[in-house]
Every structure is written in C-alpha cells, then in structure tokens.
Design a protein around this motif. Structure first.
Motif, PDB file in Angstrom:
ATOM      1  N   VAL A  19      52.720  57.592   9.431  1.00  0.00           N
ATOM      2  CA  VAL A  19      52.529  58.964  10.035  1.00  0.00           C
ATOM      3  C   VAL A  19      51.715  58.443  11.564  1.00  0.00           C
ATOM      4  CG1 VAL A  19      50.520  60.603  10.043  1.00  0.00           C
ATOM      5  CG2 VAL A  19      52.077  60.338   8.110  1.00  0.00           C
ATOM      6  N   THR A  58      36.596  62.133   1.883  1.00  0.00           N
ATOM      7  CA  THR A  58      37.767  62.659   2.116  1.00  0.00           C
ATOM      8  C   THR A  58      38.522  61.372   2.460  1.00  0.00           C
ATOM      9  OG1 THR A  58      37.198  64.514   3.374  1.00  0.00           O
ATOM     10  CG2 THR A  58      39.462  63.905   3.696  1.00  0.00           C
ATOM     11  N   HIS A  59      39.772  61.247   1.415  1.00  0.00           N
ATOM     12  CA  HIS A  59      40.390  59.707   1.511  1.00  0.00           C
ATOM     13  C   HIS A  59      41.446  59.772   2.790  1.00  0.00           C
ATOM     14  CE1 HIS A  59      39.906  58.880  -3.064  1.00  0.00           C
ATOM     15  NE2 HIS A  59      39.090  58.202  -2.231  1.00  0.00           N
ATOM     16  N   ASP A  91      44.347  68.289  12.216  1.00  0.00           N
ATOM     17  CA  ASP A  91      44.990  68.242  13.225  1.00  0.00           C
ATOM     18  C   ASP A  91      46.569  68.039  12.958  1.00  0.00           C
ATOM     19  OD1 ASP A  91      43.479  68.825  15.677  1.00  0.00           O
ATOM     20  OD2 ASP A  91      42.526  66.988  15.246  1.00  0.00           O
ATOM     21  N   GLY A  92      47.008  68.827  11.896  1.00  0.00           N
ATOM     22  CA  GLY A  92      48.419  68.724  11.416  1.00  0.00           C
ATOM     23  C   GLY A  92      48.615  67.838  10.383  1.00  0.00           C
ATOM     24  N   ILE A  93      47.598  66.977   9.933  1.00  0.00           N
ATOM     25  CA  ILE A  93      47.906  66.228   8.410  1.00  0.00           C
ATOM     26  C   ILE A  93      47.101  66.773   7.597  1.00  0.00           C
ATOM     27  CG2 ILE A  93      47.209  63.787   7.583  1.00  0.00           C
ATOM     28  CD1 ILE A  93      49.837  63.770   9.177  1.00  0.00           C
ATOM     29  N   GLU A 118      42.752  70.105   6.630  1.00  0.00           N
ATOM     30  CA  GLU A 118      43.790  70.004   7.487  1.00  0.00           C
ATOM     31  C   GLU A 118      43.141  69.469   8.604  1.00  0.00           C
ATOM     32  OE1 GLU A 118      46.749  72.119  10.346  1.00  0.00           O
ATOM     33  OE2 GLU A 118      44.859  71.102  10.399  1.00  0.00           O
ATOM     34  N   ASN A 168      59.805  68.582   5.310  1.00  0.00           N
ATOM     35  CA  ASN A 168      60.254  67.968   6.540  1.00  0.00           C
ATOM     36  C   ASN A 168      58.963  67.945   7.413  1.00  0.00           C
ATOM     37  OD1 ASN A 168      61.360  66.981   8.709  1.00  0.00           O
ATOM     38  ND2 ASN A 168      61.939  68.846   9.562  1.00  0.00           N
ATOM     39  N   THR A 169      57.684  67.724   6.930  1.00  0.00           N
ATOM     40  CA  THR A 169      56.519  67.392   7.527  1.00  0.00           C
ATOM     41  C   THR A 169      56.369  65.907   8.049  1.00  0.00           C
ATOM     42  OG1 THR A 169      55.266  66.930   5.775  1.00  0.00           O
ATOM     43  CG2 THR A 169      55.292  69.329   6.507  1.00  0.00           C
ATOM     44  N   GLU A 170      55.214  65.479   8.765  1.00  0.00           N
ATOM     45  CA  GLU A 170      55.167  64.247   9.429  1.00  0.00           C
ATOM     46  C   GLU A 170      54.837  63.292   8.278  1.00  0.00           C
ATOM     47  OE1 GLU A 170      52.359  63.053  12.067  1.00  0.00           O
ATOM     48  OE2 GLU A 170      53.742  61.318  12.789  1.00  0.00           O
ATOM     49  N   SER A 171      54.359  63.746   7.087  1.00  0.00           N
ATOM     50  CA  SER A 171      53.960  63.058   6.156  1.00  0.00           C
ATOM     51  C   SER A 171      55.057  63.002   5.065  1.00  0.00           C
ATOM     52  CB  SER A 171      52.507  63.420   5.417  1.00  0.00           C
ATOM     53  OG  SER A 171      52.339  64.983   5.336  1.00  0.00           O
ATOM     54  N   VAL A 207      45.947  60.332  12.867  1.00  0.00           N
ATOM     55  CA  VAL A 207      44.904  60.898  12.318  1.00  0.00           C
ATOM     56  C   VAL A 207      43.582  60.838  13.256  1.00  0.00           C
ATOM     57  CG1 VAL A 207      43.621  61.208  10.347  1.00  0.00           C
ATOM     58  CG2 VAL A 207      45.923  60.618  10.035  1.00  0.00           C
ATOM     59  N   PHE A 208      43.074  62.261  13.566  1.00  0.00           N
ATOM     60  CA  PHE A 208      41.809  62.217  14.326  1.00  0.00           C
ATOM     61  C   PHE A 208      40.663  62.668  13.365  1.00  0.00           C
ATOM     62  CE2 PHE A 208      45.336  63.086  17.211  1.00  0.00           C
ATOM     63  CZ  PHE A 208      44.695  62.630  18.606  1.00  0.00           C
ATOM     64  N   ARG A 219      57.749  63.634  15.686  1.00  0.00           N
ATOM     65  CA  ARG A 219      58.586  63.473  14.462  1.00  0.00           C
ATOM     66  C   ARG A 219      59.899  63.978  14.631  1.00  0.00           C
ATOM     67  NH1 ARG A 219      56.901  67.941  11.357  1.00  0.00           N
ATOM     68  NH2 ARG A 219      59.012  69.054  11.745  1.00  0.00           N
ATOM     69  N   ARG A 276      52.299  65.769  17.621  1.00  0.00           N
ATOM     70  CA  ARG A 276      52.894  65.395  16.142  1.00  0.00           C
ATOM     71  C   ARG A 276      54.334  65.780  15.900  1.00  0.00           C
ATOM     72  NH1 ARG A 276      49.533  63.423  12.623  1.00  0.00           N
ATOM     73  NH2 ARG A 276      47.675  64.445  13.289  1.00  0.00           N
ATOM     74  N   ARG A 301      43.616  70.750  20.103  1.00  0.00           N
ATOM     75  CA  ARG A 301      44.193  70.894  18.718  1.00  0.00           C
ATOM     76  C   ARG A 301      45.640  71.427  18.713  1.00  0.00           C
ATOM     77  NH1 ARG A 301      44.132  72.187  13.207  1.00  0.00           N
ATOM     78  NH2 ARG A 301      45.272  73.846  12.956  1.00  0.00           N
ATOM     79  N   ARG A 360      47.604  68.372  19.972  1.00  0.00           N
ATOM     80  CA  ARG A 360      48.003  67.381  18.978  1.00  0.00           C
ATOM     81  C   ARG A 360      48.912  67.699  18.066  1.00  0.00           C
ATOM     82  NH1 ARG A 360      41.625  66.345  17.682  1.00  0.00           N
ATOM     83  NH2 ARG A 360      41.224  65.253  19.771  1.00  0.00           N
ATOM     84  N   LEU A 361      48.899  68.984  17.419  1.00  0.00           N
ATOM     85  CA  LEU A 361      49.935  69.517  16.616  1.00  0.00           C
ATOM     86  C   LEU A 361      51.443  69.400  17.084  1.00  0.00           C
ATOM     87  CD1 LEU A 361      48.078  72.783  15.260  1.00  0.00           C
ATOM     88  CD2 LEU A 361      48.693  70.612  13.957  1.00  0.00           C
ATOM     89  N   LEU A 389      44.874  66.687   4.281  1.00  0.00           N
ATOM     90  CA  LEU A 389      44.151  65.532   3.524  1.00  0.00           C
ATOM     91  C   LEU A 389      43.464  66.153   2.158  1.00  0.00           C
ATOM     92  CD1 LEU A 389      43.247  63.110   6.053  1.00  0.00           C
ATOM     93  CD2 LEU A 389      45.141  62.832   4.783  1.00  0.00           C
TER      94      LEU A 389
END
Lengths: 307, 102
Positions: free
Chosen positions: A18, A45-46, B82-84, B80, B61-64, A21-22, A259, A255, A248, A251-252, B86
């Motif tokens: 990926v 948070t992992h 910024d788009g990921i 969430e 089809n997401t980045e992860s 990650v921020f 991709r 990303r 934000r 960044r979205l 967790l």
C-alpha cells in the motif's frame, strides 16, 4: 540457545504494498511483535507496517526504539512530516544497502556524458518526446522550467483554478494559496513513495542528476517523471473544489491516482530504465577486494532491502 | 473472496450462512460470491444478528485490495486513515460502537 519459533522477518517488494499511511497522533510501539499506535485513551491500532511503502508521521507522534527497529526490518520508510506534508526528516529504512548500485549511480552522476544522457532520458519520459539535440544539462533545465510553468497554467485553466505561480514559504504552512497548498500536500505523498522506492532499489536519494545539493535530489528527479501524470492534476482538481480539509482530500485522491496508474509497480523499473540510459556497465568488484565470507540469503524483497 | 466472522449470534443465522458459505472454523465463513449475493448475505446477517457481532471482508478494488464492514458491539473498531481502513482495539470497559465508518 533455543531456535526461534517463527521464521525471521523479511521485507516484501514495494510493488506489493500500500502506498502511504498517515499517522497523526499517538505512541508508535511494538506489542507482541506487531506495529501499533496507542492513543491517549489506550486504544491500539495495528499498522500493517510490512505492507506499507512509507509511513508519514505528522506532529503529535512518538516513536519507540522497537518500532523503528521493526519498521527498518520490514523495509518501511518512516517520514517525519510537518503540518500537512512539509517534510522534516526521513529515516527508518537504512539506505545504501548495495555498494554496487551506489557506485554505479555515483559513476553515472560523475560522468558528464552519462549524466547528460540520463537527463535527456528523464526529459523524454516526462514529456513523452525527445528533447532538442545538442543541449547542455543547464539548457535542458531551462527548457524544462518553461514547459513546467506552461503545464501548471494549462492544468489550472483546465480545472478552473486561479493560478499565479508555484510559490510557498516552506517554513510556514498555510502561507500559500489553495492550489499551492494542495500541490505541496500531493507532492509530499509522491516524494515519500519515491524515496522508499529508491532506497528499496538500493540507490542513494542524495545523488541526483538534474537536481543536486539536497538530501533528496534523486527523489526529486524521479518524482518529476511522474508528477504531471499523477499528483499535479489531482491537486488542481481538489483545489478547484475549495474543500474544507484540502490535505485529506488530496491524500485520498492521490491514493486513487497511485492505484490507477499502478505507480508502485512502475516506479522501480523506471528508476532502472533512467539509469540504464547512461550507457555504463554496472561496476564489478575489484579483484583484490575481500569476497563475502557468508553468502547472502535469497530475499523476497527488492534489491536494496536488508534482511 | 468473501470472509464472514460471527460471534455470539443465534444458531439459526449460523445455519443460514452455512447455506451459502463454507464454515471453516466455528463462526468463520468463507466463499466467493458476486456483489449482489454479498449484499443479500449481509442483509441476512443484519436481520438475524440480535446481540451478536459480525464482520464481513471481501476482496475489491481498493488500494489494500479488500474492504470490510462490521455490525454489533466489539472491542475492535474500524478506523479510517486518509483512505486506508484499519482496526483500533479499544481497552476493556470502554466499548466502542463497531458500526461501519464509511
């Protein structure tokens, strides 16, 4: 000594990760061997750190020794960034893991003819056409500057954004106008993954060809190749919407752009392709050098990854 | 690929899920279905969940490369960044509301 139960940790290739990650606030630590962010309420948070190309640490994060060790072991670049993407410092993934690649890069950069060839290749990849013949690096830089300003203007007009110039005070965030702010944010994302890729491929971020004199000179060289077909249109598109949280949104959108353009798949091959344009063979180790005593283990990561 | 994990749900829901998916461990269902079927299955889970909790993850089809939804109370809460997407683990006694964040 007892044998460890689990096999040792290894980095995985950049293309299988990926992008970024921020992390905004919390303590970065290792719990049960996993990378976690613990906030003030004790919420854990992992972060799947082995599957991320680079971690952007915003003001408000603290990192433990164990966390940095783990990040470097799995080849994740830690980038400390200022408010909303102004870079402060980067580390976490030790660079220069491959002397053959470093020497190759340095040889190309020191050879005027090879450097010119590489700069021409970068120009060609960037603008999708060959640069004019018989120009020096200096002249190419001039032509490039003019073209870049034109492209900014063109894109700004296309997305209906008022555009004056690319200017910002790097010491004070928020001093620039909206498009500049979005651009800074977007390029910060791009620089992060470019640096991670350069390190993963075993090269030095500081040894640039077009850019020079900065710790990230080569990062700027490589990022510039991708800049106008990925992050710049994204930044202008977001700026046109005049959003409340521009960082934000940017960044979205970045990303998505990364991709869709499969940037992480293309980035290391592009680095190799640019350097190959120099037309110099990779240097062999001198005969009198001491050969390796313990053979290197076959890794599954990229060439520059340790471990 | 679709994975559903349920905890503390009535046996009738577990039986129903086993109609479409393979129960590889207690409460863990695996399958490969289309988007419409996935939504239908999730609706079934919503109807039959009662006091239990569930999570559904599927490749997309997401980045992860995947996405997930949760339902019911659980100490693991999706966040969430910024788009990921967790997961945060909330300490005991301070249970978060594990509803979907999207």
């Amino acid at each position: 000594m007892t044998e460890p139960i689990l096999p040792p940790l290894k980095p995985i290739p950049i293309k299988d990760r990926v992008s970024v990650v921020f992390l905004e606030k919390g303590n970065l630590d290792v719990l049960d061997g996993a990378f976690v962010v613990v906030d003030k309420d004790g919420v854990r948070t992992h972060i799947p750190v082995g599957g991320v190309a680079c971690l952007m640490l915003e003001p408000g994060t603290r990192v433990s020794h164990a966390a940095v060790t783990l990040a470097s072991r799995v080849g994740c670049l830690l980038v400390w960034i200022g408010e909303a993407g102004v870079r402060l410092y980067a580390s976490g993934q030790p660079g220069g893991a491959r002397s053959d690649r470093l020497l190759y890069q340095a040889k190309l950069a020191l050879d005027d003819e090879a450097r010119l060839k590489i700069v021409r290749k970068m120009y060609e990849m960037r603008f999708k056409e060959k640069p004019p013949e018989r120009r020096s690096v200096e002249q190419l830089r001039g032509i490039e500057g003019v073209r870049v300003r034109k492209m900014y203007e063109l894109l700004a007009r296309q997305y209906g954004v008022t555009w004056k110039a690319r200017n910002y005070d790097y010491e004070e965030w928020g001093s620039g106008d909206m498009p500049n702010r979005c651009l800074s944010s977007a390029t910060a994302c791009l620089y992060g993954i470019c640096e991670a890729a350069i390190l993963a491929a075993g090269y030095a971020p500081a040894v640039g060809f077009l850019h020079t004199g900065k710790p990230q000179s080569f990062v700027y060289d490589i990022a510039d190749i991708f800049k106008f077909d990925s992050v710049v249109p994204v930044a202008f598109r977001i700026a046109a919407k005049n959003p409340r949280q521009p960082e934000r949104e940017v960044r979205l959108a970045c990303r998505d752009a990364f991709r869709q353009t499969r940037l992480l798949h293309r980035i290391i091959p592009t680095i190799e392709e640019t350097l190959a344009a120099g037309g110099i063979e990779r240097p062999k180790a001198p005969e009198e050098a001491v050969p390796i005593a313990i053979p290197n283990k076959e890794g599954i990561g990229d060439a520059g990854h340790r471990g | 690929m679709l994975v559903i994990v349920v905890e503390n749900v009535p046996p009738r829901l577990r039986g129903r899920l086993a109609v479409w998916l393979l129960e590889v461990r207690a409460g863990v269902y695996v399958g490969h279905v289309s988007r419409r079927i996935r939504e239908m299955i999730w609706e079934t889970v919503e109807k039959g969940i009662e006091d239990g909790n569930a999570v559904m993850a599927w490749s997309t089809n997401t980045e992860s490369g995947f996405d997930f939804l949760t339902l019911g109370q659980n100490r693991r809460v999706p966040v969430e960044m910024d788009g990921i997407k967790l997961v945060s683990f909330v300490p005991e006694g301070d249970q978060g509301n594990a509803t979907d964040i999207a």
